[in-house]
Design a protein around this motif. Structure first.
Motif, PDB file in Angstrom:
ATOM      1  N   ASP A  46       0.834  -1.206   0.000  1.00 30.16           N
ATOM      2  CA  ASP A  46       0.000   0.000   0.000  1.00 30.16           C
ATOM      3  C   ASP A  46       0.867   1.254   0.000  1.00 30.16           C
ATOM      4  OD1 ASP A  46      -2.455  -1.364   0.000  1.00 30.16           O
ATOM      5  OD2 ASP A  46      -2.547  -1.424   2.185  1.00 30.16           O
ATOM      6  N   ASP A  47       1.947   1.226   0.790  1.00 33.33           N
ATOM      7  CA  ASP A  47       2.829   2.395   0.869  1.00 33.33           C
ATOM      8  C   ASP A  47       3.472   2.708  -0.481  1.00 33.33           C
ATOM      9  OD1 ASP A  47       2.244   2.688   3.557  1.00 33.33           O
ATOM     10  OD2 ASP A  47       4.100   1.741   4.249  1.00 33.33           O
ATOM     11  N   ASP A  48       3.913   1.663  -1.218  1.00 30.55           N
ATOM     12  CA  ASP A  48       4.520   1.894  -2.528  1.00 30.55           C
ATOM     13  C   ASP A  48       3.508   2.457  -3.524  1.00 30.55           C
ATOM     14  OD1 ASP A  48       7.020   1.121  -1.689  1.00 30.55           O
ATOM     15  OD2 ASP A  48       6.945  -0.864  -2.615  1.00 30.55           O
ATOM     16  N   ILE A  49       2.310   1.921  -3.502  1.00 27.71           N
ATOM     17  CA  ILE A  49       1.273   2.432  -4.415  1.00 27.71           C
ATOM     18  C   ILE A  49       0.942   3.874  -4.056  1.00 27.71           C
ATOM     19  CG2 ILE A  49      -1.086   2.182  -5.245  1.00 27.71           C
ATOM     20  CD1 ILE A  49      -0.812  -0.845  -4.635  1.00 27.71           C
ATOM     21  N   ASP A  50       0.733   4.143  -2.761  1.00 28.26           N
ATOM     22  CA  ASP A  50       0.395   5.501  -2.330  1.00 28.26           C
ATOM     23  C   ASP A  50       1.487   6.493  -2.715  1.00 28.26           C
ATOM     24  OD1 ASP A  50      -1.985   4.572  -1.230  1.00 28.26           O
ATOM     25  OD2 ASP A  50      -1.176   4.471   0.817  1.00 28.26           O
ATOM     26  N   ALA A  51       2.751   6.111  -2.510  1.00 30.14           N
ATOM     27  CA  ALA A  51       3.868   7.006  -2.847  1.00 30.14           C
ATOM     28  C   ALA A  51       3.930   7.253  -4.351  1.00 30.14           C
ATOM     29  CB  ALA A  51       5.188   6.420  -2.351  1.00 30.14           C
ATOM     30  N   THR A  52       3.681   6.231  -5.147  1.00 33.72           N
ATOM     31  CA  THR A  52       3.714   6.384  -6.604  1.00 33.72           C
ATOM     32  C   THR A  52       2.597   7.307  -7.067  1.00 33.72           C
ATOM     33  OG1 THR A  52       4.708   4.198  -6.852  1.00 33.72           O
ATOM     34  CG2 THR A  52       3.644   5.139  -8.799  1.00 33.72           C
ATOM     35  N   ILE A  53       1.404   7.128  -6.542  1.00 31.81           N
ATOM     36  CA  ILE A  53       0.268   7.963  -6.929  1.00 31.81           C
ATOM     37  C   ILE A  53       0.462   9.405  -6.464  1.00 31.81           C
ATOM     38  CG2 ILE A  53      -2.208   8.358  -6.519  1.00 31.81           C
ATOM     39  CD1 ILE A  53      -2.541   5.274  -6.543  1.00 31.81           C
ATOM     40  N   ALA A  54       1.112   9.592  -5.320  1.00 29.74           N
ATOM     41  CA  ALA A  54       1.316  10.940  -4.767  1.00 29.74           C
ATOM     42  C   ALA A  54       2.492  11.678  -5.398  1.00 29.74           C
ATOM     43  CB  ALA A  54       1.509  10.845  -3.257  1.00 29.74           C
ATOM     44  N   ALA A  55       3.306  10.996  -6.185  1.00 31.40           N
ATOM     45  CA  ALA A  55       4.505  11.614  -6.763  1.00 31.40           C
ATOM     46  C   ALA A  55       4.133  12.737  -7.728  1.00 31.40           C
ATOM     47  CB  ALA A  55       5.342  10.560  -7.482  1.00 31.40           C
ATOM     48  N   SER A  56       5.034  13.668  -7.881  1.00 26.85           N
ATOM     49  CA  SER A  56       4.835  14.790  -8.792  1.00 26.85           C
ATOM     50  C   SER A  56       4.601  14.278 -10.213  1.00 26.85           C
ATOM     51  CB  SER A  56       6.067  15.698  -8.758  1.00 26.85           C
ATOM     52  OG  SER A  56       5.919  16.741  -9.686  1.00 26.85           O
ATOM     53  N   GLY A  57       3.560  14.751 -10.851  1.00 26.13           N
ATOM     54  CA  GLY A  57       3.251  14.387 -12.230  1.00 26.13           C
ATOM     55  C   GLY A  57       2.508  13.079 -12.383  1.00 26.13           C
ATOM     56  N   ALA A  58       2.244  12.366 -11.275  1.00 28.69           N
ATOM     57  CA  ALA A  58       1.583  11.063 -11.355  1.00 28.69           C
ATOM     58  C   ALA A  58       0.082  11.212 -11.604  1.00 28.69           C
ATOM     59  CB  ALA A  58       1.814  10.265 -10.085  1.00 28.69           C
ATOM     60  N   VAL A  59      -0.445  10.302 -12.409  1.00 32.67           N
ATOM     61  CA  VAL A  59      -1.876  10.244 -12.701  1.00 32.67           C
ATOM     62  C   VAL A  59      -2.303   8.781 -12.604  1.00 32.67           C
ATOM     63  CG1 VAL A  59      -3.694  10.744 -14.378  1.00 32.67           C
ATOM     64  CG2 VAL A  59      -1.631  12.170 -14.331  1.00 32.67           C
ATOM     65  N   ALA A  60      -3.285   8.496 -11.760  1.00 32.08           N
ATOM     66  CA  ALA A  60      -3.858   7.150 -11.669  1.00 32.08           C
ATOM     67  C   ALA A  60      -5.037   7.088 -12.626  1.00 32.08           C
ATOM     68  CB  ALA A  60      -4.301   6.841 -10.244  1.00 32.08           C
ATOM     69  N   LEU A  61      -5.015   6.105 -13.503  1.00 31.27           N
ATOM     70  CA  LEU A  61      -6.041   5.968 -14.538  1.00 31.27           C
ATOM     71  C   LEU A  61      -6.782   4.646 -14.364  1.00 31.27           C
ATOM     72  CD1 LEU A  61      -3.757   6.986 -17.529  1.00 31.27           C
ATOM     73  CD2 LEU A  61      -5.585   8.389 -16.524  1.00 31.27           C
ATOM     74  N   ARG A  62      -8.097   4.736 -14.364  1.00 28.30           N
ATOM     75  CA  ARG A  62      -8.928   3.534 -14.413  1.00 28.30           C
ATOM     76  C   ARG A  62      -9.144   3.185 -15.880  1.00 28.30           C
ATOM     77  NH1 ARG A  62     -13.728   5.948 -12.518  1.00 28.30           N
ATOM     78  NH2 ARG A  62     -14.757   3.987 -13.002  1.00 28.30           N
ATOM     79  N   ILE A  63      -9.072   1.909 -16.221  1.00 27.95           N
ATOM     80  CA  ILE A  63      -9.357   1.431 -17.565  1.00 27.95           C
ATOM     81  C   ILE A  63     -10.773   0.865 -17.512  1.00 27.95           C
ATOM     82  CG2 ILE A  63      -8.688  -0.169 -19.395  1.00 27.95           C
ATOM     83  CD1 ILE A  63      -5.816  -0.083 -18.086  1.00 27.95           C
ATOM     84  N   VAL A  64     -11.672   1.463 -18.309  1.00 23.88           N
ATOM     85  CA  VAL A  64     -13.095   1.153 -18.201  1.00 23.88           C
ATOM     86  C   VAL A  64     -13.643   0.724 -19.568  1.00 23.88           C
ATOM     87  CG1 VAL A  64     -15.363   2.095 -17.593  1.00 23.88           C
ATOM     88  CG2 VAL A  64     -13.327   2.867 -16.357  1.00 23.88           C
ATOM     89  N   THR A  65     -14.410  -0.350 -19.571  1.00 27.09           N
ATOM     90  CA  THR A  65     -15.170  -0.757 -20.752  1.00 27.09           C
ATOM     91  C   THR A  65     -16.462  -1.402 -20.272  1.00 27.09           C
ATOM     92  OG1 THR A  65     -15.084  -1.872 -22.901  1.00 27.09           O
ATOM     93  CG2 THR A  65     -14.101  -3.039 -21.048  1.00 27.09           C
ATOM     94  N   GLU A  66     -17.491  -1.260 -21.077  1.00 27.65           N
ATOM     95  CA  GLU A  66     -18.811  -1.799 -20.728  1.00 27.65           C
ATOM     96  C   GLU A  66     -19.268  -1.348 -19.344  1.00 27.65           C
ATOM     97  OE1 GLU A  66     -18.197  -6.042 -21.256  1.00 27.65           O
ATOM     98  OE2 GLU A  66     -18.933  -5.895 -23.314  1.00 27.65           O
ATOM     99  N   GLY A  67     -18.872  -0.135 -18.946  1.00 29.47           N
ATOM    100  CA  GLY A  67     -19.293   0.423 -17.671  1.00 29.47           C
ATOM    101  C   GLY A  67     -18.616  -0.165 -16.454  1.00 29.47           C
ATOM    102  N   ARG A  68     -17.558  -0.943 -16.668  1.00 36.81           N
ATOM    103  CA  ARG A  68     -16.872  -1.534 -15.502  1.00 36.81           C
ATOM    104  C   ARG A  68     -15.370  -1.369 -15.639  1.00 36.81           C
ATOM    105  NH1 ARG A  68     -15.094  -6.870 -16.652  1.00 36.81           N
ATOM    106  NH2 ARG A  68     -15.805  -7.493 -18.706  1.00 36.81           N
ATOM    107  N   ASP A  69     -14.707  -1.315 -14.483  1.00 36.47           N
ATOM    108  CA  ASP A  69     -13.248  -1.225 -14.462  1.00 36.47           C
ATOM    109  C   ASP A  69     -12.666  -2.578 -14.854  1.00 36.47           C
ATOM    110  OD1 ASP A  69     -13.705   1.298 -13.495  1.00 36.47           O
ATOM    111  OD2 ASP A  69     -12.553   1.041 -11.657  1.00 36.47           O
TER     112      ASP A  69
END
Length: 174
Positions: A46-69
């Motif tokens: 969790d800490d690695d994911i949180d740090a990556t998402i919080a980093a400068s320039g980071a964008v977390a993207l959901r990939i969605v099709t048919e209304g679901r992730d």
């Protein structure tokens, strides 16, 4: 193969618990297949994911099709150099083999058209990732990390994956 429209949606704070859980579930499959079990705690942590998402320039993207992730990605975008990084990329467990990864990667490329170079990493044991990045997405292997050539960005003794000090760095020049 799924051909319904696929979209990238920026993950909001409320999306992150499910996003992280799906990412960890997807990463766990190869670890369990290779090593027989997971170490203590999820991979990546969790800490690695949180740090990556919080980093400068980071964008977390959901990939969605048919209304679901059906997957997700974390990219780091450098608006100055246009050398961007694919930090995490996953398709949810059970949705592999339908062309979603290829379509999602193409959507990411289209979403960031000023990118000059994309970079990503994967552990040595993750052969599906190596195939995907090289043969499907057009990345080139540019560096092999191992005991004699450690990853300078990986702190010594800090690796979420059990028994792994080997991995590849890939680049794709646009």
């Amino acid at each position: 193969m799924i051909t319904d429209p696929l979209s990238l949606v920026v993950a909001e704070a409320g999306d992150l618990p499910a996003f992280k859980r799906a990412l960890q579930d997807a990463f766990a499959v190869a670890v369990v297949e290779t090593f027989g079990s997971l170490p203590d705690g999820p991979i990546p942590s969790d800490d690695d994911i949180d740090a990556t998402i919080a980093a400068s320039g980071a964008v977390a993207l959901r990939i969605v099709t048919e209304g679901r992730d059906v997957g997700g990605a974390v990219v780091s975008i450098d608006e100055t150099t246009h050398h961007n990084s694919l930090d995490f990329f996953f398709i949810v467990v059970g949705a592999h083999g339908r062309g979603l990864g290829r379509r999602a990667w193409l959507a990411i490329e289209q979403a960031y058209p000023t990118t000059r170079v994309w970079q990503t990493h994967t552990p040595y044991f993750e052969k599906r990732n190596i195939h995907f990045y090289v043969n499907t997405c057009g990345f080139k292997i540019v560096e092999f990390f191992n005991a004699h050539h450690p990853d300078p960005h990986q702190p010594a003794g800090h690796d979420d994956f059990p028994g792994v000090d080997e991995g590849f760095r890939f680049e794709k020049i646009m």
